[in-house]
Design an enzyme around this catalytic site. Structure first.
Site, PDB file in Angstrom:
ATOM      1  N   LYS A   1       0.944  -1.079   0.016  1.00  0.00           N
ATOM      2  CA  LYS A   1       0.034  -0.061   0.067  1.00  0.00           C
ATOM      3  C   LYS A   1       0.829   1.278  -0.072  1.00  0.00           C
ATOM      4  O   LYS A   1       0.381   2.326  -0.524  1.00  0.00           O
ATOM      5  CB  LYS A   1      -0.815   0.012   1.207  1.00  0.00           C
ATOM      6  CG  LYS A   1      -2.032  -1.013   1.135  1.00  0.00           C
ATOM      7  CD  LYS A   1      -2.885  -0.937   2.319  1.00  0.00           C
ATOM      8  CE  LYS A   1      -4.275  -1.865   2.120  1.00  0.00           C
ATOM      9  NZ  LYS A   1      -3.744  -3.289   2.099  1.00  0.00           N
TER      10      LYS A   1
ATOM     11  N   GLU B   1      -3.447   6.819   8.735  1.00  0.00           N
ATOM     12  CA  GLU B   1      -4.160   7.704   7.677  1.00  0.00           C
ATOM     13  C   GLU B   1      -5.428   7.984   8.705  1.00  0.00           C
ATOM     14  O   GLU B   1      -5.702   7.467   9.584  1.00  0.00           O
ATOM     15  CB  GLU B   1      -4.385   7.088   6.445  1.00  0.00           C
ATOM     16  CG  GLU B   1      -5.179   6.039   6.405  1.00  0.00           C
ATOM     17  CD  GLU B   1      -5.635   5.339   5.174  1.00  0.00           C
ATOM     18  OE1 GLU B   1      -4.675   5.490   4.239  1.00  0.00           O
ATOM     19  OE2 GLU B   1      -6.650   4.784   4.997  1.00  0.00           O
TER      20      GLU B   1
ATOM     21  N   HIS C   1     -14.641  -6.159   7.670  1.00  0.00           N
ATOM     22  CA  HIS C   1     -13.844  -5.420   6.643  1.00  0.00           C
ATOM     23  C   HIS C   1     -13.652  -6.282   5.248  1.00  0.00           C
ATOM     24  O   HIS C   1     -13.143  -5.836   4.358  1.00  0.00           O
ATOM     25  CB  HIS C   1     -12.521  -4.939   7.109  1.00  0.00           C
ATOM     26  CG  HIS C   1     -12.163  -4.151   8.191  1.00  0.00           C
ATOM     27  ND1 HIS C   1     -12.800  -2.706   8.243  1.00  0.00           N
ATOM     28  CD2 HIS C   1     -11.944  -4.496   9.307  1.00  0.00           C
ATOM     29  CE1 HIS C   1     -12.626  -2.310   9.318  1.00  0.00           C
ATOM     30  NE2 HIS C   1     -11.999  -3.335  10.131  1.00  0.00           N
TER      31      HIS C   1
ATOM     32  N   ARG D   1      -5.752  -8.098  -9.904  1.00  0.00           N
ATOM     33  CA  ARG D   1      -6.307  -9.543 -10.328  1.00  0.00           C
ATOM     34  C   ARG D   1      -7.786  -9.409 -10.611  1.00  0.00           C
ATOM     35  O   ARG D   1      -8.234  -8.105 -10.661  1.00  0.00           O
ATOM     36  CB  ARG D   1      -6.273 -10.593  -9.130  1.00  0.00           C
ATOM     37  CG  ARG D   1      -6.875  -9.889  -7.916  1.00  0.00           C
ATOM     38  CD  ARG D   1      -6.961 -11.054  -6.828  1.00  0.00           C
ATOM     39  NE  ARG D   1      -7.092 -10.328  -5.501  1.00  0.00           N
ATOM     40  CZ  ARG D   1      -8.420 -10.058  -5.132  1.00  0.00           C
ATOM     41  NH1 ARG D   1      -9.454 -10.017  -5.862  1.00  0.00           N
ATOM     42  NH2 ARG D   1      -8.457  -9.404  -4.009  1.00  0.00           N
TER      43      ARG D   1
END
Length: 480
Positions: free
Chosen positions: A115, A199, A234, A291
């Protein structure tokens, strides 16, 4: 490309093989000992056992899969999703063995697999980012300094993460140290990489993703968005296309941003760029999945495009046969992931034997499925049984058809997410489009499904009693 090996199992293996067959390409299935008699093995032209039931001894053995591919004179390998699909080393090994990896180049997988690296790569393309720090951090004092700067609540995320692992929401400063330790520990355990970053936590986010496809001629297309905000732990359970809240202008902006992300890493093939959308309709880059996505059928339904067919064409060196102007949204599609999980017990896995297993059929209903009646749902793999997809001219039509399809989907022997699907598609928040990723937390509890079931049972009992009393009133005349 005359023969491909599908390095996967279940519904996605079958789904890829069906398109290959349509294209005149023969297929090779790989299977573990637990999957010897499954539909994807029987459907393939050839099949090879690659190991014992656990995925670490079968579907994750890249070298063994490549060896089988070479022995059977395979031209290309399609990884599906999960397992080795986002493993850069596997993709590179496929390439080095003169086989075609039906997916992006290994370098793009490496970049987008981190990330932090992904954020660094797309930074030059002026793509909106959630405020935070774009570097790995383990020092709590520095983390506190950054958190105070961007403001609580904050989100701690594993750099190498996915599926909600290594992710912690921190509401106040005194919880930061303990939550960081947990996130680092979980990330290390799950990914072998404990690096995390911070973040700003977007408090009412929607999860919007854009499907992209790129060829080796510099063409990058986007196939509009998918709304994936209904999640548990999640992880997505319900997806739809298009989103009920995007305006044409915002859709175009997000589509262009997604193609820029793909260009930033010289992407080739099918990929998905994920964004957060806040309550003020600002969008922020999250990550790129390198993908085919589980939820790709809803995009296929609204565009009329076979994404696997495009993947194969791009992999064998063809130019994309369509342009952006050729793509349009037609109607609305919904997908429910049918997991062998118990929605009345915190969605815990519910493995067992499919004593009854009958699929819904009809116009506008699609089931991407890898199971049959009498089969066991194994404990070794992801508990998804199938994907139930419905299509309608309007969102309302797709919802009503979905509710009918859920009723017609007969499964006994394991608990599934079908009752949860009914709950979602009947809920006013979903039907109105006024929901975010906190839908489960805000609206769902097992007690509510139980209350609904009890209410339906009472109504059924009252109807039965009424009918019984009516029947008793009928005067039976004697027969001569």
């Amino acid at each position: 490309m005359k023969k491909i090996l599908v390095a996967n199992r279940g519904e996605i293996a079958l789904r890829v093989m069906k398109t290959a067959k349509k294209m005149g390409i023969s297929t090779v299935a790989v299977f573990s000992e637990a999957d010897r008699n499954t539909p994807h093995v029987r459907f393939a032209d050839e099949a090879v056992c690659i190991g014992k039931a656990p995925s670490s001894q079968s579907y994750l053995l890249g070298d063994k899969i490549i060896k089988a591919a070479k022995e059977l004179n395979v031209d290309g390998i399609h990884p599906g999703y999960g397992f080795l699909s986002e493993n850069a080393d596997f993709a590179e090994s496929v390439e080095k063995n003169d086989l075609i990896f039906i997916g992006p180049k290994s370098n793009a997988i490496r970049i987008m697999g981190s990330k932090l690296m992904a954020k660094e790569t797309v930074k030059a393309y002026d793509i909106p980012m959630v405020p935070g720090i774009d570097e790995a951090i383990t020092d709590v004092a520095k983390a506190q300094e950054i958190a105070n700067e961007i403001g609580y609540p904050i989100l701690i995320k594993a750099s190498a993460g996915g599926g909600g692992k290594g992710m912690r929401i921190v509401e106040k400063e005194q919880d930061l140290e303990s939550q960081m330790e947990r996130a680092i520990s979980e990330a290390t355990s799950a990914f072998g990489d404990g690096s995390v970053f911070l973040e700003k936590y977007v408090t009412s986010p929607r999860h919007i993703e854009i499907q992209v496809m790129a060829d080796t001629y510099g063409n990058v297309l986007h196939f509009f968005e998918r709304e994936c905000s209904i999640q548990r732990r999640h992880q997505k359970v319900v997806e739809e296309a298009p989103s009920s809240v995007l305006t044409p202008k915002l859709r175009e902006e997000m589509g262009i941003a997604a193609t820029k992300v793909a260009k930033a890493c010289d992407y080739v093939g099918a990929g998905t760029v994920e964004f957060l959308l806040d309550a003020d309709m600002n969008f922020y880059f999250l990550e790129m999945n390198t993908r085919l996505q589980v939820e790709h059928p809803v995009t296929e339904m609204i565009t009329g495009i076979d994404l696997v067919e495009l993947q194969i064409k791009v992999a064998r060196g063809e130019e994309l046969p369509i342009e952006q102007k050729d793509l349009n949204i037609h109607g609305h599609a919904l997908e429910l992931r049918v997991y062998a999980e118990d929605p009345l017990n915190d969605f815990l896995p519910s493995v067992g034997n499919l004593e009854t297993y009958q699929l819904p059929v009809g116009e506008g209903i699609r089931v991407d499925n890898g199971f049959e009646e009498g089969m066991d749902v194994p404990i070794y793999y992801d508990p998804m049984i199938s994907k139930l997809i419905t299509y309608g001219k309007t969102r309302e039509e797709a919802i009503e058809l979905m509710l009918e399809a859920i009723d017609d989907y007969q499964i006994k022997g394991v608990q599934t997410t079908l009752p949860f699907g009914t709950y979602v598609f009947e809920h006013e928040a979903f039907r109105s489009g006024n929901f975010d990723t906190h839908f489960v937390k805000n609206y769902y509890s097992s007690e509510r499904i139980n209350e609904k079931n009890e209410g339906e049972a009472k109504i059924a009992a009252m109807i039965a009693l009424h009918q019984y009393l009516e029947d008793k009133k009928i005067v039976k005349l004697p027969t001569n």
